[in-house]
Design a protein around this motif. Structure first.
Motif, mmCIF file in Angstrom:
data_model
loop_
_atom_site.group_PDB
_atom_site.id
_atom_site.type_symbol
_atom_site.label_atom_id
_atom_site.label_comp_id
_atom_site.label_asym_id
_atom_site.label_seq_id
_atom_site.Cartn_x
_atom_site.Cartn_y
_atom_site.Cartn_z
ATOM 1 N N THR A 195 70.896 46.218 21.388
ATOM 2 C CA THR A 195 70.873 45.127 22.360
ATOM 3 C C THR A 195 69.602 45.252 23.198
ATOM 4 O O THR A 195 68.849 46.222 23.086
ATOM 5 C CB THR A 195 72.115 45.189 23.264
ATOM 6 O OG1 THR A 195 72.290 46.534 23.744
ATOM 7 C CG2 THR A 195 73.365 44.775 22.509
ATOM 8 N N ASP A 237 65.931 41.148 18.860
ATOM 9 C CA ASP A 237 65.004 40.037 19.031
ATOM 10 C C ASP A 237 63.564 40.464 18.788
ATOM 11 O O ASP A 237 62.696 39.605 18.580
ATOM 12 C CB ASP A 237 65.131 39.448 20.440
ATOM 13 C CG ASP A 237 64.905 40.483 21.537
ATOM 14 O OD1 ASP A 237 65.426 41.608 21.395
ATOM 15 O OD2 ASP A 237 64.229 40.175 22.534
ATOM 16 N N HIS A 267 73.525 44.116 32.054
ATOM 17 C CA HIS A 267 73.285 42.723 31.671
ATOM 18 C C HIS A 267 74.263 41.784 32.379
ATOM 19 O O HIS A 267 73.988 40.585 32.522
ATOM 20 C CB HIS A 267 73.395 42.554 30.154
ATOM 21 C CG HIS A 267 72.172 42.995 29.418
ATOM 22 N ND1 HIS A 267 70.972 42.324 29.502
ATOM 23 C CD2 HIS A 267 71.957 44.046 28.595
ATOM 24 C CE1 HIS A 267 70.071 42.946 28.760
ATOM 25 N NE2 HIS A 267 70.629 44.001 28.197
ATOM 26 N N PRO A 285 77.724 38.723 26.261
ATOM 27 C CA PRO A 285 76.934 37.708 25.564
ATOM 28 C C PRO A 285 75.570 38.201 25.051
ATOM 29 O O PRO A 285 75.053 37.669 24.074
ATOM 30 C CB PRO A 285 76.778 36.608 26.616
ATOM 31 C CG PRO A 285 78.030 36.704 27.430
ATOM 32 C CD PRO A 285 78.315 38.170 27.514
ATOM 33 N N ASN A 286 74.988 39.225 25.708
ATOM 34 C CA ASN A 286 73.733 39.768 25.174
ATOM 35 C C ASN A 286 73.987 40.420 23.824
ATOM 36 O O ASN A 286 73.242 40.184 22.854
ATOM 37 C CB ASN A 286 73.138 40.787 26.155
ATOM 38 C CG ASN A 286 71.789 41.293 25.695
ATOM 39 O OD1 ASN A 286 71.694 42.291 24.966
ATOM 40 N ND2 ASN A 286 70.713 40.611 26.090
ATOM 41 N N LYS A 344 74.574 37.759 21.164
ATOM 42 C CA LYS A 344 73.377 37.100 20.637
ATOM 43 C C LYS A 344 72.687 37.966 19.599
ATOM 44 O O LYS A 344 72.186 37.456 18.580
ATOM 45 C CB LYS A 344 72.404 36.770 21.775
ATOM 46 C CG LYS A 344 71.141 36.034 21.280
ATOM 47 C CD LYS A 344 71.499 34.667 20.720
ATOM 48 C CE LYS A 344 70.375 34.007 19.945
ATOM 49 N NZ LYS A 344 70.244 34.488 18.560
ATOM 50 N N HIS A 345 72.622 39.273 19.817
ATOM 51 C CA HIS A 345 71.967 40.152 18.841
ATOM 52 C C HIS A 345 72.761 40.206 17.531
ATOM 53 O O HIS A 345 72.167 40.275 16.448
ATOM 54 C CB HIS A 345 71.778 41.541 19.438
ATOM 55 C CG HIS A 345 70.744 41.589 20.520
ATOM 56 N ND1 HIS A 345 69.401 41.410 20.263
ATOM 57 C CD2 HIS A 345 70.843 41.768 21.863
ATOM 58 C CE1 HIS A 345 68.711 41.494 21.394
ATOM 59 N NE2 HIS A 345 69.575 41.692 22.380
ATOM 60 N N GLY A 374 67.279 32.278 21.209
ATOM 61 C CA GLY A 374 68.218 31.324 21.782
ATOM 62 C C GLY A 374 67.569 30.383 22.776
ATOM 63 O O GLY A 374 68.250 29.783 23.611
ATOM 64 N N LEU A 398 65.786 38.296 26.458
ATOM 65 C CA LEU A 398 65.648 37.420 25.287
ATOM 66 C C LEU A 398 64.591 36.360 25.542
ATOM 67 O O LEU A 398 63.992 35.825 24.602
ATOM 68 C CB LEU A 398 66.997 36.772 24.965
ATOM 69 C CG LEU A 398 68.068 37.727 24.409
ATOM 70 C CD1 LEU A 398 69.444 37.080 24.469
ATOM 71 C CD2 LEU A 398 67.735 38.148 22.992
ATOM 72 N N ARG A 457 72.254 36.803 28.571
ATOM 73 C CA ARG A 457 71.912 35.807 27.543
ATOM 74 C C ARG A 457 71.457 34.531 28.242
ATOM 75 O O ARG A 457 72.230 33.598 28.435
ATOM 76 C CB ARG A 457 73.102 35.532 26.635
ATOM 77 C CG ARG A 457 72.759 34.610 25.468
ATOM 78 C CD ARG A 457 73.931 34.443 24.510
ATOM 79 N NE ARG A 457 73.576 33.597 23.384
ATOM 80 C CZ ARG A 457 74.364 33.358 22.341
ATOM 81 N NH1 ARG A 457 75.580 33.893 22.301
ATOM 82 N NH2 ARG A 457 73.964 32.578 21.356
ATOM 83 N N GLN A 496 69.893 30.900 29.100
ATOM 84 C CA GLN A 496 70.040 29.620 28.403
ATOM 85 C C GLN A 496 68.958 28.653 28.870
ATOM 86 O O GLN A 496 68.467 28.731 29.994
ATOM 87 C CB GLN A 496 71.421 29.012 28.699
ATOM 88 C CG GLN A 496 72.597 29.897 28.328
ATOM 89 C CD GLN A 496 72.849 29.971 26.844
ATOM 90 O OE1 GLN A 496 72.459 29.078 26.095
ATOM 91 N NE2 GLN A 496 73.507 31.034 26.407
#
Length: 557
Positions: A64, A306, A339, A360-361, A364-365, A458, A494, A503, A505
């Motif tokens: 992460t 990422d 996070h 959520p981090n 996403k990974h 993302g 990210l 995460r 947005q």
């Protein structure tokens, strides 16, 4: 679970009973005439004398988004390889070489931790076998040859204002980012602006790690663009006719390094590009050598999925002609709580809400790895401060979202603490995967960048500066656009804003420069405020280091 450290990593490593490197070579079925010993516990491997053709399966370890809490990716990589060995698998671990920048700065070394380390830890983290010094020398030899060519009449009509080749140093030194050379009169050269990058961000480091043979290394060095003429035509290393000299400086360093883990698992450590600036993976030649010798190769890629993992998939795997057969995503409850908004000083306190906000981090990974057609397994690196409620929360989340997850404790227990993870990895290796890079190299530069920004980060899209647009137009003019991209981005987020944890947005990535690296075979895209020469922190790790009268290191992690 990981307990409060009674011994430092250095103390644990110094107490390890290492086997002679000849024994490690024999266990890996490396002929003795193929190794060149650097003392009793290190060796170079002459890959031309390796006849194995096992083509072992590749297990990639990623993580992460990194936090000051630490995730333990290298520790898990080493521990997983030791666990697989305990399960009677023929395994080799393949890692990057540490850079003195992080070692003397803030991040630390790259040899793992606790009882999941590669040894001799002290030597690996310092000068090792001199590979990074050789890369530094080759890079700076080229810089000197460029300036000498201009001083001696400039037959190639190189425009000093358009030289893009920089000098390098393997240490963090912000004062060298922008300098002027050639001052002092006509006998001292031609004055011009210049600068330093850190060695592990240099194109020669990338070439070193992506070359497949000594001949291919020379060919890639010849393809380096060093700058442009007064007529704005590119100038290559082959125009200077010095690719042979640069290859000569690198020929011994190009041989992979053989060492061992504390438990005696063979380890190949070779090359060390940063993942936030360069492509963040160990050398192809070391990975392929390991594949020729073992049934399973465990390797890592820098920072989060990422960065290093994305570049492993889109750059290294593409250029190396192989695919990852399994992927491990490392995380900790501590990191996920950061996070989720918890400060480092409060991580020992139970906070299920923050953990939920930080998951959520991780999500996403995991999604990123799935974008490449691979189903990952999460390695949950345990700490003594993890509460039962927090543990149940993340395990329930994983179960509800069909995510494989394994609790690990390799820092304290070595390979034994990674047996559950190793079993899950073996299960994945028996399953078919559908690996594919995220884009075709024939896509436009903008399409390739957007593919990474939208599917990996993302983000919503990309904004290009005027300078980046001019550089992209020039790259297309010279037909250099048929290459993968190497995004240079902060590792902490990210997005391209290091303060946006979790995460984020709805963000846009700012691409300020697009630099052709034809020798490496990719286009570097500088985003946000990313620096190619880091600076030291207020209290660098060097302040804690010392050496005893009999030569024993102190304070090295």
């Amino acid at each position: 679970m990981t307990t409060t450290k009674k011994l430092t990593d250095l103390q644990i490593a110094s107490q390890a009973e290492m086997k002679l490197i000849t024994e490690i070579a024999e266990s890996a079925q490396i002929p003795l005439d193929a190794i060149e010993q650097y003392g009793r516990y290190k060796a170079k491997i002459d890959t031309t004398k390796i006849s194995g053709s096992a083509l072992g399966k590749v297990v990639l370890v990623t993580a992460t988004s990194p936090t000051p809490a630490g995730e333990g990716k290298s520790t898990i990589t080493v521990g997983l390889s030791d666990a697989l060995k305990q399960l009677d698998q023929k395994v080799i671990v393949a890692l990057r070489e540490p850079s003195l920048g992080p070692v003397m700065g803030v991040k630390g070394g790259a040899t793992g931790g606790g009882y999941s380390q590669v040894v001799p830890m002290e030597e690996i983290n310092l000068h090792f076998t001199g590979d990074l010094h050789a890369i530094t020398s080759a890079n700076n030899a080229l810089a000197a040859l460029i300036d000498n060519h201009i001083h001696q009449g400039n037959e190639l009509q190189i425009d000093p204002r358009r030289i893009i080749w920089k000098r390098v140093l393997d240490i963090n030194d912000r004062s060298l980012r922008n300098i002027v050379v050639g001052l002092g009169g006509p006998m001292q050269g031609v004055p011009r602006e210049d600068g330093f990058d850190i060695t592990v961000a240099s194109e020669i480091m990338a070439i070193f790690c992506l070359a497949t043979s000594l001949e291919n290394l020379k060919e890639r060095l010849a393809n380096i663009v060093i700058g442009y003429t007064y007529m704005k035509e590119p100038v290559f290393v082959r125009d200077l006719k010095v690719e042979g000299a640069l290859t000569l400086l690198l020929k011994d360093a190009f041989k992979p390094n053989l060492v061992q883990t504390i438990e005696g698992t063979p380890a190949l450590i070779h090359g060390g590009p940063f993942a936030n600036i360069a492509h963040g993976c160990n050398s192809i030649i070391a990975t392929q050598t390991a594949r020729n010798l073992a049934d399973i190769v465990v390797t890592e890629a820098g920072f989060g999925a990422d960065l290093g993992a994305e570049k492993f998939m889109n750059i290294k795997a593409r250029q190396g002609g192989f695919a990852p057969d399994a992927v491990v995503v490392v995380t900790t409850i501590r990191a996920l709580k950061m996070h989720g908004g918890v400060t480092k000083t409060n991580l020992s306190e139970e906070n299920v809400e923050a953990l939920i906000n930080g998951i959520p981090n991780l999500e996403k990974h995991i999604q990123t790895i799935r974008e490449f057609g691979i189903e990952p397994v999460v390695a949950l690196n345990r700490f003594v401060t993890d509460s039962e409620a927090e543990l149940i929360t993340i395990l329930n989340w994983a179960h509800a979202n069909n995510v494989r997850i394994s609790r690990t404790n390799v820092w304290e227990e070595g390979g034994k603490g990674g047996l559950e993870l190793a079993q899950q990895v073996l299960e994945i290796l028996e399953e078919p995967q559908n690996f594919a890079p995220l884009y075709k190299t024939t896509d436009s530069i903008e399409e390739k960048i957007n593919a990474v920004v939208q599917r990996v980060y993302g983000g919503e899209g990309v904004q290009f500066t005027d300078q980046a647009k001019k550089q992209m137009a020039q790259i297309e003019q010279f037909d250099w656009d048929d290459l993968p991209i190497c995004m240079a981005k902060t590792q902490y987020s990210l997005s391209d804003n290091p303060k946006q944890l979790g995460r984020p947005q709805g963000f846009t990535i700012i691409v300020r420069e697009v630099i052709p690296k034809l020798g490496a075979g990719f286009l570097v895209c500088l985003t946000g405020d990313i620096m190619t020469m880091p600076g030291l922190p207020k209290e660098p790790a060097a302040l804690r280091m010392d050496v005893t009268e009999d030569g024993q290191a102190l304070g090295l992690f």
